[in-house]
Every structure is written in C-alpha cells, then in structure tokens.
Design an enzyme around this catalytic site. Structure first.
Site, PDB file in Angstrom:
ATOM      1  N   HIS A  52       0.844  -1.207   0.000  1.00  0.00           N
ATOM      2  CA  HIS A  52       0.000   0.000   0.000  1.00  0.00           C
ATOM      3  C   HIS A  52       0.878   1.256   0.000  1.00  0.00           C
ATOM      4  CE1 HIS A  52      -3.282  -2.830   0.693  1.00  0.00           C
ATOM      5  NE2 HIS A  52      -2.527  -3.371   1.632  1.00  0.00           N
TER       6      HIS A  52
ATOM      7  N   GLU B 199      -2.036   0.774   7.973  1.00  0.00           N
ATOM      8  CA  GLU B 199      -1.195  -0.309   7.474  1.00  0.00           C
ATOM      9  C   GLU B 199      -0.013   0.185   6.657  1.00  0.00           C
ATOM     10  OE1 GLU B 199      -3.131  -3.075   4.860  1.00  0.00           O
ATOM     11  OE2 GLU B 199      -1.341  -4.317   4.677  1.00  0.00           O
TER      12      GLU B 199
ATOM     13  N   HIS C 208       3.188  -6.676   4.738  1.00  0.00           N
ATOM     14  CA  HIS C 208       1.822  -6.205   4.972  1.00  0.00           C
ATOM     15  C   HIS C 208       1.445  -6.370   6.431  1.00  0.00           C
ATOM     16  CE1 HIS C 208       0.154  -5.592   0.832  1.00  0.00           C
ATOM     17  NE2 HIS C 208       1.287  -6.222   0.539  1.00  0.00           N
TER      18      HIS C 208
ATOM     19  N   GLU D 168       2.207 -11.207   6.248  1.00  0.00           N
ATOM     20  CA  GLU D 168       1.229 -10.456   7.034  1.00  0.00           C
ATOM     21  C   GLU D 168       1.718 -10.529   8.472  1.00  0.00           C
ATOM     22  OE1 GLU D 168      -1.173  -8.649   6.012  1.00  0.00           O
ATOM     23  OE2 GLU D 168      -2.062  -9.457   4.170  1.00  0.00           O
TER      24      GLU D 168
END
Lengths: 168, 666
Positions: free
Chosen positions: B478, B492, B554, B616
């Site tokens: 992102h 995030e 992430h 993650e």
C-alpha cells in the site's frame, strides 16, 4: 371446428414458445430447485462450513438461481455465526452463467472497503464454493462494477482469471 | 554500455595448442593474458577445462591479481578446498571436485569443478574474478579485468547518515566539488560500477546519491554524487578495509568532528574517529535574521550534549543454572563485533568506547568460563577507541549477546555451540539491538592449521548468471493514495514502510543490495492508479532488476477483532522454501499467534519472477496485535526475523546445491 383449430394453434404456439425459451435459458437441474447449499469460511479455523436455504420456486433459470446464491453468500450466515463476510454494503449487480463459468459482477462497498488478505481469500472462497456447488458451474469470474480487475482496489487476491475450487 | 564477459573464453583460447584443449584431461599450455590495472596480467600455467580458463592456485599472475585486490588465496588440501579472502572481506570458497562454490556462503555454479593436477589446485578464473567483483569486459581485441564498486550502503542513523562505498580494490578518488558545496562529487579512478544509478536517501543531512560510470574499459571512472541537505556537514569515517570508504553526513545543528574529504584521497589515508556533537542554537529575537549555522559551530555554543564515545561503566558476573552471565554497563551507543577463536577464546569489541573502570583479568571458578578480561585500546586499523571483553571458555560454549537497558549481557551457556559460528556483529543504540548480524556457520579449522580469517558478513554474494544475486526487493504494501487497512489508530501503509526500512538496514548490513518499491508514503505507479498498474509496478521493480528475492510486507486486518497472528504467503512453488525459512523465524521469534504458511494467489507474489513471499506481520484489527505493532521492539523483531529467514533460505540453497553436486557426481 374453428374453435378446435384455434385451440390447437394456441397450444402449438405455446409449446414452441416454451421450447424456444428453454433453448436459450437452460433449466436448473432437477434436485437443486428446492434447497441451495451456501458455503462460508469460519475465521477461527478457515474451515469451510455450509448451511441450506430454500430456493424461491419462481426462480427457475440458472442465472436467477446463481444470482440468488450469490446474494446469499454476500448476506452470509445468520449474524450470530462467526464467518468471514463480504464488507457490509457489497451488492451483487448481476450474475450470468456462460458455459461452465458464472460471471459475478460485484459492486457497492466491495470496491471501497479494502480488508486484509485474510478476509479476501475467505470471501472469494465462499463465493466460489457456493456457485460451483451448482450443477453445471465449475468456475467463477468476478468483475467489479462491470469490469474485470486483477484484484479488489487495494487488495491482494487475484481475480482477473476465473476461480475454481482449485484456486484455494 | 560495455560488453561484459560471462563465461566466455578470452584471448587465451587462441593461445592454446589445439591438442591441449580437452575437457576431460586438463593440459598445461601457453600463457593467457588480460589487461588489468594498467598492465598486462599473464598467467603462466593456464589450462582449459570445459571451455573455461583454469588457473593454478600458485600461479604468479594470479598472485599479482589478488594482491592488487587486497585478497589472499589458500589451497587447503586437508580441507579439499580453496579459500579466497577478498580485500573487502568477502570469502569465496571452492571445493575440489564440486562445480558449486560459495560467496559468503551463498552457492553459485562455476564453469567447471576445481581440480588438482600435480599437487596444485586449479580454479575457474573468471568465476573467481566475478566473485571478487572484477568484471571481464571486451575492449576490441583485449579483455579487460575491471574492478567494480561492489556495494553502496546508505544507513540513516539518529543524527547522521553514513554512506559506505565498497570496491573490489582499494579505492582512490578525486573530489570534483568545492568543499562548501551542497553536492559532494567524488570520482573514483580505475573502478567501474554496476550499482543502482540513483538512490534517494531519507536520513539526516543527505537527500540523494547518484552513480555515473565513465571513462574507458581500461581506465574506468565512477563518479558518485552525494546531494547533501543545505547547511549539512560531512566528514570521512574510519573503516576496517582499504577497499571501503565511508562518509558521514549530518544535518544543520549537528557538528561533525573528523577528517574532511580531501581533494585527492584514498581509502588508505589516516582518518580520525567520527565525533558527533549537537550545537545549541541561540534564541533568536523576533525580527532578527537567524544566526547562520554551518558545518562548524557558528550560531551556537558547542556542547557535548551526548557523549560521542560510549563508556563502559561496569563489569559484573552472575552464575545461574543456565551458565554464566557477564553484564556490561554501557553509557552511550556502540557497535560490537564478536569473535570465537579456535582455542576456546571468545571476545567482543565495543566501538567507539572507553573504559571507566580499571582494566583487569580475573580467573573464574566456573565450569563454563575459565577467565575473564577487559581492557581498552585504540584499534590498530580504524583508530577507534575500543573496549574488549574477552573470555577463555572451558569448551566451545554458546555465547549470546543480550542487549539490556544501560548495557548488554553476555550469556555463556553450559552447553557447547554446535554451529561453529565464529563471528558476529551488531549495534546497540539506546539499549536496543538495532542490528544483529550472525554470519553463516563455517567449519572449524583443522587443529594443525592456522585459522583462516573470519568469514565476512558484510558483503553480498555475486549474482548468478542472468540475475542480480545480490538484490532483494522489499515491497512495503500500500502507500500514498492507498493507506491499506486502518484500525485501532494504526495505518497499514506506514507500518509496512517502517518494517521494510528496518529490514532494508539489516539486509544491507549483511551485504545484500536492497531496493524498496517505495521509500516514502507514496504510490509506486501513481496516485489512484488501478490495482493492476499499482501492483504490477511493484513486481516490475523486481522483475526489471532480475532480483533474487521479492518480499512484500503487509499488516493484516479483519472485520472482527478476534483474529490475530502472523501469516506468510507464497504462490509459486519455487517460493515455498523462502516462505518456509522466513516463517520459521517469524514463528519462533514473535509473540504473535502462528497462523502458518499459506498458498494464495496474491497478485504481487504471483507475478514476481523470483522467489516471492508476502508477510502479514500481525492483525492491526486485533487489540493485542495492535499493541505489539505500536512497539519498536516488535517492528524490529519482525525485520530481524525476515532477515534471518532470508539468510536461512540462502544457506539452504547452498546446501541443496551441494547435495545436487553430490548426486550429479555419482
């Protein structure tokens, strides 16, 4: 005599119309007309679970049943059941079955509510398992607001190719 | 720009007698020659093996070549290997009969397996040359051996940014810019470069570094431009190698003491230790022009607000059931480097540091440690004030450095260290371990041999054919117009970037080249780009550079706050080993729930053309995970774990290759 001839013509026209209708809109298989299995993914274990919903008897074509099934997946199981759910406000814009592939066009908040990768795969898994549970459907192509996209906006899971149960 | 040789044979081939060319039976032939560093480099007893140049380990030409690089070569018959220690501290190891060789532990495939003929080892010369960052370049009818700048490390610290340049050979430069200029331009003579041309720097005092290659194949020049922040200062920093130059940049308000960059310089000049001081700026009355601040202390009173050199204030020992703990009280920030010697001695050097207690040596009544010593001295090579703590161990006991508030603890285990790791290094800042560097295990030397120099941990492996084996692309997920998930006051995109930057620092310290797909809060393709364009742009960074690994970082989220944990994703089968190695480290080091390794068709790991994973790290939608994500120690642990996993993956590749060689040889 004229009356009998008219009745026969009307009957023939009716039969022709029905045959023509069925030629373009295949009937849903017998046995799937009463109940529908809807899958969802349990977030704690990522295991698949399912429940059955009754099918609207007036919905007789496969597109309609697939649309109904998609709507059920988006709605998810009853609120008290823990499940990976589509973002609130997600809508099924249309579902069309071509050959063995159901093209599901999603809209609403699906494009505006990026969630984590964990949720994405669970959402699509429940959708694919539910639709491919219908006889004649083996793959699901997801589109968003009418367009094929590689992933959801801000998302991870790749959806630009048809998904099958093997995708998960 | 320049034609670079792969494994092609050189003019050497034409000099060989046709009857001597045999893949099966090497034969002594005429000489082979290259242009190297202004002279012709001639090998006296070259051979041809599988179409490639084989050079004897005792060849005088090879000796000249290595000497100019500051490298040494040792053929160890008892170990059945040839070990080359580069001038930049990299270690190249060939095993006799094995086509695979290692560069700092990372496996590569040579043109042929080294062999022994007449009691002399023969090695694939061009593979060795390339491993030492010396490229073979065509120049008309001549083949030029051109040393390369092998690494450019930009390391932001709290008040300074330190840029380290490493070369295949000792570095010489001319300064092209004025000393007062905001741009520092150094022309490095006789050295080429395949480094990234442009690199943004976000640390204090420095904005950007660019690299421009020039000159000719025989006389290359590489110009490195450092675009400093106006008003910043810069000085040279001592290094531990003649092949390395380091420059520290500090923003206005921080004064640097040390050696100014001369008009003509080299990595061998005497460089004073770096001193960092903050300047106290006088209060400015309204309406008055601000007092000028420059590299000196104008406009402020120089005050040593922070000790530039740390002080070791105490040394205490404590026995426990696990062994012996040696606690060091340290005031200030230090780097440390530890070594394990073959005779069960173990020591750690702390730099820059002085001793506030008396130097001493004390015997211990302990079944793990025989004696303990502490002293201070000035490093003979870097002239840095150094404190050394040394122990004579009862046996090769495991020693673990545990950073603690106000110092560090050396935990000597009752059990022996079976890894045979002989060296490690790190940095202790504010009581936090910000780099933990442990080299690859190396076999202990045979008792009847002088121990080889310590294996290097700082420098990267050379690229395999067709790829950049040094480069790891890190993708902070992102960013810019896409903040990713947001819960519990956490975003995030910024977390991903923070972890990625920490990971970059660690990997660079371990010798990798690292590129981030984004270096700030920005989109990679563009603002509000389509998902395809944005994600593909991230893969393009790695694919275009032919990177060795792609790691997407992430932070997970879910609509329910109940979910937590760490997951590592992969998609392509050849990415599983990397996912497995990284996740094993994450699972063992992090306090989060282990959510396992999963195969998912995520775009960025599907379309990367190299081993690619998506990590993650934790659920920011979970209160406990979010609390962890707010701590620097957790973010650092994530970065360290991924970096450790990368090292394990590289090691496993080496192991797999070795096994492959054994199978192939059957």
């Amino acid at each position: 005599m004229k009356m009998l001839r008219a009745i026969a013509i009307v009957a023939l026209l009716g039969i022709a119309a029905y045959v023509g209708y069925r030629a373009f809109v295949p009937p849903i298989p017998s046995g799937a007309t009463k109940m529908l299995t809807v899958y969802f993914v349990k977030p704690e274990t990522e295991a698949l679970a399912s429940y059955s919903v009754s099918l609207n008897p007036k919905t007789t074509d496969i597109d309609g049943v697939a649309f109904y099934a998609t709507s059920q997946v988006i709605a998810g199981p009853p609120a008290e059941i823990s499940a990976i759910r589509f973002p609130a406000g997600t809508v099924a814009r249309s579902v069309r079955v071509t050959g063995a592939t159901a093209t599901v066009d999603l809209g609403g908040n699906i494009a505006a509510s990026p969630d984590g990768s964990f949720a994405e795969s669970g959402q699509f898994k429940s959708l694919v398992w539910t639709l491919t549970g219908m006889t004649g459907i083996s793959a699901v192509q997801v589109t968003v607001d009418g367009a094929k996209v590689p992933t959801l906006p801000g998302g991870h899971f790749e959806i630009d190719e048809p998904l099958s149960r093997k995708s998960f | 720009m320049l034609g670079r040789k792969g494994t092609a044979l050189i003019v050497f081939a034409a000099l060989l007698a046709p009857s001597a060319i045999s893949a099966a039976t090497p034969a002594s032939t005429a000489t082979a020659s290259f242009w190297y560093a202004g002279t012709r480099l001639v090998f006296e007893r070259p051979q041809l093996r599988d179409g490639a140049l084989a050079v004897a380990s005792d060849d005088l030409g090879l000796g000249r070549f290595l000497t100019k690089l500051g490298a040494t070569l040792a053929y160890r018959p008892s170990q059945n290997d040839v070990v080359v220690n580069g001038g930049d501290k990299r270690v190249v190891t060939f095993r006799i009969g094995d086509v695979h060789y290692t560069v700092d532990g990372v496996s590569q495939v040579a043109s042929f397996a080294p062999y022994v003929s007449g009691g002399i080892a023969y090695v694939p010369f061009l593979d060795l040359s390339r491993a030492l960052s010396v490229d073979a370049i065509d120049d008309d009818t001549t083949t030029v051996l051109q040393p390369q700048l092998s690494a450019l490390d930009v390391r932001p610290e709290s008040r300074v940014t330190v840029v380290t340049l490493r070369g295949a050979s000792p570095l010489r430069f001319k300064r092209l810019s004025e000393s007062a200029s905001d741009r520092v331009s150094l022309a490095f003579l006789g050295i080429g470069s395949t480094l990234e041309h442009d690199r943004a720097a976000t640390g204090p005092g420095l904005k950007n570094v660019s690299v421009i290659e020039g000159g000719t194949p025989k006389n290359p020049t590489t110009t490195v431009n450092f675009d400093a922040v106006p008003g910043s200062t810069h000085v040279l920093v001592p290094t531990d190698s003649a092949n390395t130059i380091a420059i520290a940049f500090a923003a206005a308000g921080v004064a640097l003491g040390g050696t100014a960059i001369p008009a003509d310089g080299a990595s061998t000049i005497a460089i004073a230790p770096l001193v960092v001081r903050e300047t106290r700026v006088a209060a400015i009355a309204p309406g008055l022009a601000p007092a000028p601040i420059s590299g000196s202390v104008r406009g402020g009173t120089p005050t040593a607000l922070t000790l530039p050199v740390a002080t070791v204030t105490s040394l205490e020992t404590a026995e426990s059931n696990d062994g012996l703990g040696v606690r060091l009280g340290i005031a200030g920030d230090v780097t440390y480097e530890w070594h394990r010697l073959a005779d069960n001695r173990w020591y750690v050097d702390l730099k820059p540091a002085t001793l506030a207690i008396a130097a001493r040596e004390q015997p211990l009544q302990n079944d793990a440690v025989v004696s303990l010593r502490i002293k201070s001295f000035v490093g003979p090579l870097d002239r840095m004030p150094t404190v050394r703590v040394a122990m004579t161990l009862a046996s090769p006991r495991a020693v673990t450095i545990v950073p603690q508030s106000g110092g560090m603890s050396l935990a000597v285990d009752r059990l022996d260290d079976l890894s045979a790791t002989r060296m490690g290094a790190g940095e202790l800042t504010g009581g936090r371990l910000i780099a933990s560097i442990v080299p690859l295990p190396t076999p202990p030397p045979a008792p009847d041999e002088t121990p080889a120099p310590d294996p290097a941990w700082k420098f990267a492996p050379t690229p395999p054919a067709g790829g950049n084996g040094k480069l790891i692309v890190i993708d902070p997920g992102h960013g810019g117009s896409d903040i990713g998930a947001a819960h519990n006051g956490l975003a995030e995109a910024s977390l991903n970037l923070e972890i990625s930057k920490r990971l970059r620092s660690l990997l660079i310290a371990r010798g990798w080249q690292v590129r981030l797909t984004r270096d700030g809060d920005s989109d990679v393709f563009g603002v509000n780009a389509s998902a395809h364009d944005e994600l593909q742009a991230r893969d393009d960074v790695a694919n275009a550079a032919n990177a060795r690994m792609f790691i997407s970082v992430h932070t997970n989220s879910f609509t329910s706050s109940s979910l937590n944990g760490t997951t590592t994703y992969y998609f392509n089968p050849d990415s599983y080993a990397l996912a497995s190695a990284v996740h094993a480290r994450l699972a063992s080091a992090l306090p989060t729930k282990d959510d396992g390794i999963r195969k998912e068709n995520f775009y960025v790991i599907h379309h990367a053309k190299m081993p690619a994973i998506l990590v993650e790290t934790a659920f920011l939608s979970n209160l406990a995970d979010a609390a962890l994500l707010r701590t620097e120690s957790f973010l650092q642990s994530v970065a360290v774990s991924i970096a450790d996993g990368v090292r394990d993956f590289a090691t496993s590749q080496s192991t797999v290759s070795s096994h492959g060689a054994m199978v192939d040889g059957q």
